[in-house]
Design a protein around this motif. Structure first.
Motif, PDB file in Angstrom:
ATOM      1  N   LEU A  18       0.835  -1.209   0.000  1.00 44.45           N
ATOM      2  CA  LEU A  18       0.000   0.000   0.000  1.00 44.45           C
ATOM      3  C   LEU A  18       0.868   1.258   0.000  1.00 44.45           C
ATOM      4  O   LEU A  18       0.575   2.222  -0.724  1.00 44.45           O
ATOM      5  N   GLY A  19       1.931   1.264   0.791  1.00 42.28           N
ATOM      6  CA  GLY A  19       2.837   2.416   0.836  1.00 42.28           C
ATOM      7  C   GLY A  19       3.501   2.678  -0.503  1.00 42.28           C
ATOM      8  O   GLY A  19       3.547   3.820  -0.981  1.00 42.28           O
ATOM      9  N   VAL A  20       3.995   1.629  -1.148  1.00 45.80           N
ATOM     10  CA  VAL A  20       4.598   1.780  -2.470  1.00 45.80           C
ATOM     11  C   VAL A  20       3.551   2.263  -3.473  1.00 45.80           C
ATOM     12  O   VAL A  20       3.842   3.095  -4.330  1.00 45.80           O
ATOM     13  N   GLY A  21       2.333   1.763  -3.326  1.00 46.20           N
ATOM     14  CA  GLY A  21       1.251   2.225  -4.198  1.00 46.20           C
ATOM     15  C   GLY A  21       0.996   3.717  -4.057  1.00 46.20           C
ATOM     16  O   GLY A  21       0.864   4.432  -5.062  1.00 46.20           O
ATOM     17  N   PHE A  22       0.925   4.204  -2.821  1.00 41.62           N
ATOM     18  CA  PHE A  22       0.754   5.646  -2.589  1.00 41.62           C
ATOM     19  C   PHE A  22       1.926   6.419  -3.192  1.00 41.62           C
ATOM     20  O   PHE A  22       1.739   7.452  -3.842  1.00 41.62           O
ATOM     21  N   TYR A  23       3.136   5.922  -2.972  1.00 43.76           N
ATOM     22  CA  TYR A  23       4.347   6.589  -3.460  1.00 43.76           C
ATOM     23  C   TYR A  23       4.317   6.703  -4.985  1.00 43.76           C
ATOM     24  O   TYR A  23       4.534   7.777  -5.545  1.00 43.76           O
ATOM     25  N   LEU A  24       4.039   5.591  -5.660  1.00 46.37           N
ATOM     26  CA  LEU A  24       4.038   5.596  -7.123  1.00 46.37           C
ATOM     27  C   LEU A  24       2.856   6.377  -7.694  1.00 46.37           C
ATOM     28  O   LEU A  24       3.005   7.090  -8.690  1.00 46.37           O
ATOM     29  N   PHE A  25       1.702   6.247  -7.079  1.00 47.70           N
ATOM     30  CA  PHE A  25       0.512   6.951  -7.555  1.00 47.70           C
ATOM     31  C   PHE A  25       0.699   8.466  -7.506  1.00 47.70           C
ATOM     32  O   PHE A  25       0.172   9.191  -8.352  1.00 47.70           O
ATOM     33  N   SER A  26       1.474   8.926  -6.543  1.00 48.66           N
ATOM     34  CA  SER A  26       1.660  10.372  -6.379  1.00 48.66           C
ATOM     35  C   SER A  26       2.312  11.013  -7.601  1.00 48.66           C
ATOM     36  O   SER A  26       2.138  12.209  -7.837  1.00 48.66           O
ATOM     37  N   TYR A  27       3.042  10.254  -8.381  1.00 57.01           N
ATOM     38  CA  TYR A  27       3.688  10.798  -9.578  1.00 57.01           C
ATOM     39  C   TYR A  27       2.682  11.083 -10.697  1.00 57.01           C
ATOM     40  O   TYR A  27       2.983  11.814 -11.629  1.00 57.01           O
ATOM     41  N   TYR A  28       1.496  10.492 -10.625  1.00 57.35           N
ATOM     42  CA  TYR A  28       0.493  10.666 -11.680  1.00 57.35           C
ATOM     43  C   TYR A  28      -0.374  11.903 -11.502  1.00 57.35           C
ATOM     44  O   TYR A  28      -1.086  12.290 -12.417  1.00 57.35           O
ATOM     45  N   ILE A  29      -0.352  12.487 -10.326  1.00 53.74           N
ATOM     46  CA  ILE A  29      -1.136  13.698 -10.068  1.00 53.74           C
ATOM     47  C   ILE A  29      -0.191  14.763  -9.516  1.00 53.74           C
ATOM     48  O   ILE A  29      -0.111  14.972  -8.304  1.00 53.74           O
ATOM     49  N   PRO A  30       0.530  15.444 -10.398  1.00 59.75           N
ATOM     50  CA  PRO A  30       1.493  16.429  -9.909  1.00 59.75           C
ATOM     51  C   PRO A  30       0.814  17.688  -9.356  1.00 59.75           C
ATOM     52  O   PRO A  30      -0.066  18.254  -9.983  1.00 59.75           O
ATOM     53  N   PHE A  31       1.193  18.059  -8.144  1.00 63.16           N
ATOM     54  CA  PHE A  31       0.700  19.312  -7.573  1.00 63.16           C
ATOM     55  C   PHE A  31       1.842  20.134  -6.973  1.00 63.16           C
ATOM     56  O   PHE A  31       1.638  21.264  -6.582  1.00 63.16           O
ATOM     57  N   LEU A  32       3.040  19.568  -6.933  1.00 71.55           N
ATOM     58  CA  LEU A  32       4.236  20.305  -6.513  1.00 71.55           C
ATOM     59  C   LEU A  32       5.255  20.268  -7.654  1.00 71.55           C
ATOM     60  O   LEU A  32       5.245  19.347  -8.472  1.00 71.55           O
ATOM     61  N   GLU A  33       6.125  21.235  -7.683  1.00 71.69           N
ATOM     62  CA  GLU A  33       7.167  21.246  -8.710  1.00 71.69           C
ATOM     63  C   GLU A  33       8.211  20.156  -8.472  1.00 71.69           C
ATOM     64  O   GLU A  33       8.827  19.673  -9.410  1.00 71.69           O
ATOM     65  N   ASN A  34       8.413  19.780  -7.238  1.00 69.55           N
ATOM     66  CA  ASN A  34       9.384  18.750  -6.883  1.00 69.55           C
ATOM     67  C   ASN A  34       8.655  17.415  -6.699  1.00 69.55           C
ATOM     68  O   ASN A  34       8.035  17.175  -5.654  1.00 69.55           O
ATOM     69  N   PRO A  35       8.710  16.513  -7.694  1.00 69.89           N
ATOM     70  CA  PRO A  35       7.962  15.253  -7.592  1.00 69.89           C
ATOM     71  C   PRO A  35       8.455  14.334  -6.474  1.00 69.89           C
ATOM     72  O   PRO A  35       7.675  13.579  -5.902  1.00 69.89           O
ATOM     73  N   GLU A  36       9.745  14.411  -6.138  1.00 68.53           N
ATOM     74  CA  GLU A  36      10.269  13.573  -5.058  1.00 68.53           C
ATOM     75  C   GLU A  36       9.718  14.012  -3.706  1.00 68.53           C
ATOM     76  O   GLU A  36       9.308  13.179  -2.887  1.00 68.53           O
ATOM     77  N   LEU A  37       9.678  15.319  -3.486  1.00 69.38           N
ATOM     78  CA  LEU A  37       9.092  15.849  -2.255  1.00 69.38           C
ATOM     79  C   LEU A  37       7.614  15.493  -2.181  1.00 69.38           C
ATOM     80  O   LEU A  37       7.114  15.068  -1.135  1.00 69.38           O
ATOM     81  N   GLN A  38       6.921  15.637  -3.302  1.00 71.03           N
ATOM     82  CA  GLN A  38       5.493  15.317  -3.354  1.00 71.03           C
ATOM     83  C   GLN A  38       5.250  13.848  -3.007  1.00 71.03           C
ATOM     84  O   GLN A  38       4.370  13.532  -2.210  1.00 71.03           O
ATOM     85  N   SER A  39       6.051  12.948  -3.576  1.00 70.51           N
ATOM     86  CA  SER A  39       5.857  11.524  -3.296  1.00 70.51           C
ATOM     87  C   SER A  39       6.139  11.198  -1.837  1.00 70.51           C
ATOM     88  O   SER A  39       5.456  10.363  -1.240  1.00 70.51           O
ATOM     89  N   ASN A  40       7.123  11.860  -1.238  1.00 72.68           N
ATOM     90  CA  ASN A  40       7.405  11.641   0.180  1.00 72.68           C
ATOM     91  C   ASN A  40       6.275  12.154   1.070  1.00 72.68           C
ATOM     92  O   ASN A  40       5.933  11.527   2.076  1.00 72.68           O
ATOM     93  N   ILE A  41       5.687  13.274   0.706  1.00 71.73           N
ATOM     94  CA  ILE A  41       4.552  13.800   1.472  1.00 71.73           C
ATOM     95  C   ILE A  41       3.370  12.853   1.371  1.00 71.73           C
ATOM     96  O   ILE A  41       2.727  12.522   2.383  1.00 71.73           O
ATOM     97  N   ILE A  42       3.077  12.382   0.153  1.00 74.14           N
ATOM     98  CA  ILE A  42       1.960  11.452  -0.044  1.00 74.14           C
ATOM     99  C   ILE A  42       2.216  10.158   0.720  1.00 74.14           C
ATOM    100  O   ILE A  42       1.307   9.605   1.353  1.00 74.14           O
ATOM    101  N   LEU A  43       3.444   9.666   0.684  1.00 73.80           N
ATOM    102  CA  LEU A  43       3.772   8.447   1.430  1.00 73.80           C
ATOM    103  C   LEU A  43       3.609   8.667   2.927  1.00 73.80           C
ATOM    104  O   LEU A  43       3.043   7.819   3.625  1.00 73.80           O
ATOM    105  N   ALA A  44       4.088   9.803   3.429  1.00 73.73           N
ATOM    106  CA  ALA A  44       3.962  10.092   4.862  1.00 73.73           C
ATOM    107  C   ALA A  44       2.497  10.148   5.291  1.00 73.73           C
ATOM    108  O   ALA A  44       2.152   9.722   6.395  1.00 73.73           O
ATOM    109  N   LEU A  45       1.643  10.648   4.424  1.00 73.52           N
ATOM    110  CA  LEU A  45       0.206  10.679   4.730  1.00 73.52           C
ATOM    111  C   LEU A  45      -0.444   9.317   4.500  1.00 73.52           C
ATOM    112  O   LEU A  45      -1.293   8.879   5.278  1.00 73.52           O
ATOM    113  N   GLY A  46      -0.045   8.639   3.425  1.00 67.83           N
ATOM    114  CA  GLY A  46      -0.646   7.351   3.081  1.00 67.83           C
ATOM    115  C   GLY A  46      -0.264   6.225   4.016  1.00 67.83           C
ATOM    116  O   GLY A  46      -0.992   5.237   4.141  1.00 67.83           O
ATOM    117  N   ILE A  47       0.865   6.363   4.700  1.00 63.97           N
ATOM    118  CA  ILE A  47       1.296   5.299   5.605  1.00 63.97           C
ATOM    119  C   ILE A  47       0.382   5.225   6.835  1.00 63.97           C
ATOM    120  O   ILE A  47       0.277   4.169   7.460  1.00 63.97           O
TER     121      ILE A  47
END
Length: 130
Positions: A18-47
Motif C-alpha cells: 500500500l505504501g509503495v502504491g501511494f508513493y508511485l501513484f503520487s507521480y500521476y497527479i502532480p501538484f508540486l514542482e518537486n515530484p520527489e518531495l510530493q511523493s514523500n509527502i503522499i507516502l507520509a500521509l498514506g502510511i
C-alpha cells in the motif's frame, strides 16, 4: 492456522505494498514542482491508514506486543525496500541505495510508521483486554 509471526510478516507486506502504491501513484497527479518531495509527502500521509489497516488485520485474530509488531512491520518494509523498491523504482531513475537510505525523509517515515503501529496496536490491545 497461520502462526502469528508469519501473519505479522504478511500484514507488513500488505502495508508495504500500500505504501509503495501511494508513493508511485503520487507521480500521476502532480501538484508540486518537486515530484520527489510530493511523493514523500503522499507516502507520509498514506502510511497512516495503511499501517492502521495492517495493524487492525493482525489484531483481529492474533496477539503480539504492539512494539514487536511495529518493529516487525519496519523490518519487513526495509527488507522489501532493499530487495524491490530501490532496484525497481529508484536505481532506474538515477538513484542509488546510498541516496535512498541516506535521505532523512526515509528515517522520518520509518519513525512515523513505527509509532503509528505502536499507538494503534496499543489502542486495539486495550480493547481486546477490556
Amino acid at each position: 492456522m497461520i502462526s502469528k509471526n508469519l501473519f505479522s510478516i504478511l500484514c507488513g507486506i500488505l502495508v508495504w505494498v500500500l505504501g509503495v502504491g501511494f508513493y508511485l501513484f503520487s507521480y500521476y497527479i502532480p501538484f508540486l514542482e518537486n515530484p520527489e518531495l510530493q511523493s514523500n509527502i503522499i507516502l507520509a500521509l498514506g502510511i497512516i491508514p495503511s499501517a492502521c489497516l495492517g495493524t487492525y488485520l493482525f489484531y483481529r485474530n492474533h496477539y503480539m506486543k504492539p512494539s514487536a509488531l511495529a518493529i516487525t512491520f519496519v523490518i519487513v518494509a526495509t527488507v522489501l525496500d532493499v530487495l524491490i523498491t530501490v532496484p525497481a523504482f529508484i536505481i532506474p531513475y538515477g538513484g542509488s541505495y546510498s541516496k535512498f537510505f541516506g535521505d532523512p525523509m526515509f528515517y522520518t517515515i520509518v519513525v512515523e510508521f513505527y509509532f503509528i503501529v505502536l499507538y494503534f496496536g496499543t489502542h486495539l490491545t486495550k480493547k481486546i483486554k477490556a
